[in-house]
Scaffold this motif. Sequence first.
Motif, PDB file in Angstrom:
ATOM      1  N   UNK A   1      41.358 -22.618  13.553  1.00  0.00           N
ATOM      2  CA  UNK A   1      42.200 -22.099  14.043  1.00  0.00           C
ATOM      3  C   UNK A   1      43.370 -21.111  14.114  1.00  0.00           C
ATOM      4  N   UNK A   2      43.390 -20.039  13.534  1.00  0.00           N
ATOM      5  CA  UNK A   2      44.121 -18.957  13.869  1.00  0.00           C
ATOM      6  C   UNK A   2      43.401 -17.953  14.436  1.00  0.00           C
ATOM      7  N   UNK A   3      41.849 -17.863  14.219  1.00  0.00           N
ATOM      8  CA  UNK A   3      40.977 -16.374  14.560  1.00  0.00           C
ATOM      9  C   UNK A   3      41.313 -16.021  15.708  1.00  0.00           C
ATOM     10  N   UNK A   4      41.368 -16.666  17.151  1.00  0.00           N
ATOM     11  CA  UNK A   4      41.471 -15.576  18.044  1.00  0.00           C
ATOM     12  C   UNK A   4      42.851 -15.079  18.597  1.00  0.00           C
ATOM     13  N   UNK A   5      43.875 -16.133  17.807  1.00  0.00           N
ATOM     14  CA  UNK A   5      44.814 -15.523  18.200  1.00  0.00           C
ATOM     15  C   UNK A   5      45.385 -13.506  17.101  1.00  0.00           C
ATOM     16  N   UNK A   6      44.684 -14.327  15.936  1.00  0.00           N
ATOM     17  CA  UNK A   6      44.551 -12.640  15.097  1.00  0.00           C
ATOM     18  C   UNK A   6      43.763 -12.198  15.493  1.00  0.00           C
ATOM     19  N   UNK A   7      42.633 -12.175  15.617  1.00  0.00           N
ATOM     20  CA  UNK A   7      41.443 -10.749  16.513  1.00  0.00           C
ATOM     21  C   UNK A   7      42.370 -10.789  17.576  1.00  0.00           C
ATOM     22  N   UNK A   8      42.770 -11.161  18.653  1.00  0.00           N
ATOM     23  CA  UNK A   8      43.304 -10.969  19.578  1.00  0.00           C
ATOM     24  C   UNK A   8      44.509  -9.701  19.606  1.00  0.00           C
TER      25      UNK A   8
ATOM     26  N   UNK B   1      46.323 -25.614  19.245  1.00  0.00           N
ATOM     27  CA  UNK B   1      45.479 -25.282  20.634  1.00  0.00           C
ATOM     28  C   UNK B   1      46.970 -25.009  21.551  1.00  0.00           C
ATOM     29  N   UNK B   2      47.908 -25.701  21.423  1.00  0.00           N
ATOM     30  CA  UNK B   2      48.829 -25.346  22.105  1.00  0.00           C
ATOM     31  C   UNK B   2      49.704 -23.915  22.046  1.00  0.00           C
ATOM     32  N   UNK B   3      49.925 -23.742  20.909  1.00  0.00           N
ATOM     33  CA  UNK B   3      50.215 -22.373  20.619  1.00  0.00           C
ATOM     34  C   UNK B   3      48.994 -21.248  21.424  1.00  0.00           C
ATOM     35  N   UNK B   4      47.894 -21.405  21.064  1.00  0.00           N
ATOM     36  CA  UNK B   4      47.278 -20.568  21.812  1.00  0.00           C
ATOM     37  C   UNK B   4      47.624 -20.059  23.041  1.00  0.00           C
ATOM     38  N   UNK B   5      47.156 -21.888  23.807  1.00  0.00           N
ATOM     39  CA  UNK B   5      46.662 -21.614  25.098  1.00  0.00           C
ATOM     40  C   UNK B   5      48.583 -20.930  25.749  1.00  0.00           C
ATOM     41  N   UNK B   6      49.852 -21.224  25.313  1.00  0.00           N
ATOM     42  CA  UNK B   6      51.213 -20.682  25.245  1.00  0.00           C
ATOM     43  C   UNK B   6      51.230 -19.452  25.203  1.00  0.00           C
ATOM     44  N   UNK B   7      50.461 -18.511  24.345  1.00  0.00           N
ATOM     45  CA  UNK B   7      50.745 -17.575  24.392  1.00  0.00           C
ATOM     46  C   UNK B   7      49.692 -16.613  24.953  1.00  0.00           C
ATOM     47  N   UNK B   8      48.721 -17.390  25.695  1.00  0.00           N
ATOM     48  CA  UNK B   8      47.254 -16.632  26.750  1.00  0.00           C
ATOM     49  C   UNK B   8      48.406 -16.359  27.932  1.00  0.00           C
ATOM     50  N   UNK B   9      49.310 -17.514  28.249  1.00  0.00           N
ATOM     51  CA  UNK B   9      49.599 -17.696  29.522  1.00  0.00           C
ATOM     52  C   UNK B   9      50.972 -16.903  29.584  1.00  0.00           C
ATOM     53  N   UNK B  10      51.756 -16.808  28.051  1.00  0.00           N
ATOM     54  CA  UNK B  10      52.590 -16.045  27.961  1.00  0.00           C
ATOM     55  C   UNK B  10      52.206 -14.164  29.223  1.00  0.00           C
ATOM     56  N   UNK B  11      50.970 -14.231  27.804  1.00  0.00           N
ATOM     57  CA  UNK B  11      50.120 -12.460  27.953  1.00  0.00           C
ATOM     58  C   UNK B  11      48.922 -12.178  28.640  1.00  0.00           C
TER      59      UNK B  11
END
Length: 405
Positions: free
Chosen positions: A300-307, A102-112
């Motif tokens: 856990x990883x799905x949204x990151x990978x799909x994006x 969750x923290x990893x995905x939100x961090x990536x979303x903030x950056x991108x």
Amino acid sequence: MDLFNSQYILGKKRQVWIDSDKGISIILVAFGHCLSILQGHGLALSSYPIFNYAYVFLYGFRMPLFFFISGIFVASGLNKKGLNGYVFNRADTILYPLLVWGVLQISLQLVSSNFTHTIVSPISYLNLLIDPRETGHFWYLNALFCIGVIYAFLRAGLNVKPIAQVVIGLVLYSFSAYIHINNLHAGFITDICEFYIFFSIGDLISSVLLNEKNAERFSSFKVFFPLLIAFLFIQYHFAKINLHGGADGVNYVEHKMPFFFLFEAIAGCTISINFTFLLQKYNALRFLRVIGFHSLFIYCMQIIVMTITRVVLVSMLKLTYVPALVMLIWGFGILIPMLFYNLCIKFNIWWLFTFKKPQEQKALMPDEKALALKPILMESSETKVKLSAIKLLLKKNQTGSKDKK
């Protein structure tokens, strides 16, 4: 090279139908996530209504099924580990990956955020615990952890029986129905109230489903075909209502007709279980077991990978053909997390998924089985020699006593 650790998974003695069920559910979840990832990027999704219809048609039972399956194992988990051990295990396998990913995905979303059009803010980190629906799909892990802990405390700590837990689940479900119908907001409480009933039903009938003597009864085509007809009829009406549900969209039945949703979800879970018992009986579609084993890691990883996949295919490779995009993003969203997880385990990066190092997941080859048996056979031979020596000594003692007499 076994990239997905399939030899270990298929060779391990597990409830085959349960892994298959989880495989079906995560594939359906991935399909829904795939369509949402493709929304709002200038793609002609509306030109292919079949995708949206399939998503809506199969929407209702996929998440309840996960809670139902988790509830099946609560009794055995408490028997093996006790209350404290069970809660620790839930924290290790559900809460920990929720926080890490969750923290990893939100961090990536903030950056991108400028490139992905995702609306996130630093408060999103806190929302992982208090209002996880605001963070997207992580609401499921939050609810699964909370429900498991509450249920275990009532069952083991206060000795609340499964039938009473189902009654509690119905009361909580009624409360969640009130929240949805009146458009109220209760954060993570809403999901706990809504899905507690499915977890409790899983525990209530676990002894029946896990009893191998009943497998033949549940894997009957005489049961499957009537269930299939009923399922198709229910899902048709469920989809018809949801497709014209106004602002709530695919959640219209769930939010505004909650007791029809409860009925539809139980019917969907029933046909899914019956179907996977048939798969177990005929040893069919074995790949579903491998996918089901990895379902949590995929989630856990799905949204990151799909994006990332969408950005590569659409923005970099300029692919705009919707059917190809759906198939590629859907497929990569399942396969890449499986591959990544097994690489992490291989290279000791297990701490991305658990704070306790997992046992080595290695399939036994034929010669390894023979080697494993060898020490046992040697030990048996040594034991026989010792027993023979003891018998001989006893015999000599008896003979000596007779001579003295």
